[in-house]
Design an enzyme around this catalytic site. Sequence first.
Site, mmCIF file in Angstrom:
data_model
loop_
_atom_site.group_PDB
_atom_site.id
_atom_site.type_symbol
_atom_site.label_atom_id
_atom_site.label_comp_id
_atom_site.label_asym_id
_atom_site.label_seq_id
_atom_site.Cartn_x
_atom_site.Cartn_y
_atom_site.Cartn_z
ATOM 1 N N LYS A 1 0.714 -1.276 -0.086
ATOM 2 C CA LYS A 1 -0.023 -0.075 -0.028
ATOM 3 C C LYS A 1 0.766 1.204 0.002
ATOM 4 O O LYS A 1 2.079 1.154 0.658
ATOM 5 C CB LYS A 1 -0.889 -0.087 1.250
ATOM 6 N N THR B 146 20.686 4.561 15.320
ATOM 7 C CA THR B 146 20.483 6.090 15.113
ATOM 8 C C THR B 146 19.139 6.528 15.380
ATOM 9 O O THR B 146 18.822 7.765 15.039
ATOM 10 C CB THR B 146 21.283 6.752 14.012
#
Length: 405
Positions: free
Chosen positions: A172, A202
Site C-alpha cells: 500500500k 541512530t
Amino acid sequence: MTEITTAQPRSLTTALDIPRPPDLSWYVQARQPVGYEVNLTRGLLNPDNPALARSVGADGYTSVRTLVVVDKVVDGLYGKALRAYFDAWRVDARWKVMPGDEDTKNLEQAVEVTAAMTEMGILRRTEKVVVVGGGVLMDVVGLAASLYRRGAPYVRVPTTLVGQVDAGVGVKTGVNHGTHKNRLGTYFAPEITLIDPEFLRTVEPRHIANGLAEIIKMALIKDASLFRLLEETVAGIDGDALADCGPAMGEVVSRAIAGMLDELEPNLWEWVLERSVDYGHTFSPSLELRADPPLLHGEAVAVDMAVCVALAVGRGLLSQADAERALGLMVAARLPIAHPVFTPELLEVGLADAVKHRDGLQRLPLTNGIGDCVFVNDVTGDELRRALEFVHAYAGTRDGVRDGS
C-alpha cells in the site's frame, strides 16, 4: 459467354454477427501477477554487500542510473556512505532529499517526486527509484512511482523500525488528504525491500517505541510466542540492541515481519475486508490527526489497541489477567495507552469512519485470547465508553497517558 459477378463486401457488423446497441456489451477479465522480495540483510551500505547495487541493476562494470529519494535526516546521517556506495558500484545516482514528517505526507510531495523523475528522464522499466527513509517517505515515493507513467519500478530501504516491520513490507502507498489519513493511495509493490537493522542504531527512543507498537500488534492478534518473547526482552529493547540483532532481537524482528507477510500475502488487494492487521487501526486515524502536539503513528495505534483490549475483556474474549499483561507490555515499551483527545465521542466518529472504509460493516478485530483474533460488527457506544473507563482506570495507576504536553 460467362458472366463475371463481383462479390459485394459485407459490413464488419454483419461479418462478425455483432448485435446492435443497446444490446452491445463486453466483459473483460485479467489478472496481474505480483511478486516482490523482502530481504533482511546486514551492512547494506558496505560496498562489499551487493544487495542494493543489484536492486538497481548495477554490476560494478557498466554504469547505470537511478533516482535516490532520501529523507533529509537520514541524508545527514548516511548521505556520505550512500554516495560512496553508489560510486563504488558505478551507479549514476540522481539525488532528491526530502522531509519525511507526517505533515509532509501529501499529494504535493508525491508530485514533487514525479517532477524529479521527469527532470532525470528516467526510463520507464529499466531505471529504478530508490527510497531511503521512514514509512512516511516510502508511502509518498511509492505513490509517486505508481502514478508516474502508470507505474515505475522502485526499491525501498526503510530506516526506521516501523518502516522495517510494517510500512516497508506491504504494497500500500498513500498520502493524507483533508482530515483523513491515507485517503489517497494505491496498491503498488516495490521490486524489493532491503532491511538493515544497522539503521536502527541512530533512531531515537521514541521512534523505536513507535515501531514496537506494530510488533506488539502482531503478537496480540497472531503470535503468542512473540508476545512472551517481548515480555521477556522489552526492558532492553533499544536502537543498539535491535541493530546488534542478537538471537532474541533477531527473532522479534523476523517473527514480526513473517507474521505480517503471512497475513498480507493472501489478501494483498484487500478483497477481503476482515483484516487482522487492521487491529489498532480503527480509532487511531482520528486520534493521530487530531492530537496536538501530534502523536506518532505507533503511539496512536497503541492507544487504539488499549481500547480494543478493553473491548475484548468486556466481551469475555480476553481475561482480566491477559488484558493487564497486554496493557503492561505497551507501557513497558514506552507507549501511551490513553490520550485526552480520545473521548467516547471521538471513538464513535472513528468507528463510523471505519465502517465506511470497510464497506458498511465494523469488521473490528479484537483479540480472542493473546495470539488470536475475531471480528465483530455490533460494538455500541456504551461499550466504547466502558472500554475507555477500563483503560483510564488502568492508566491511572501506571505511566500510560500522553497528555499532549
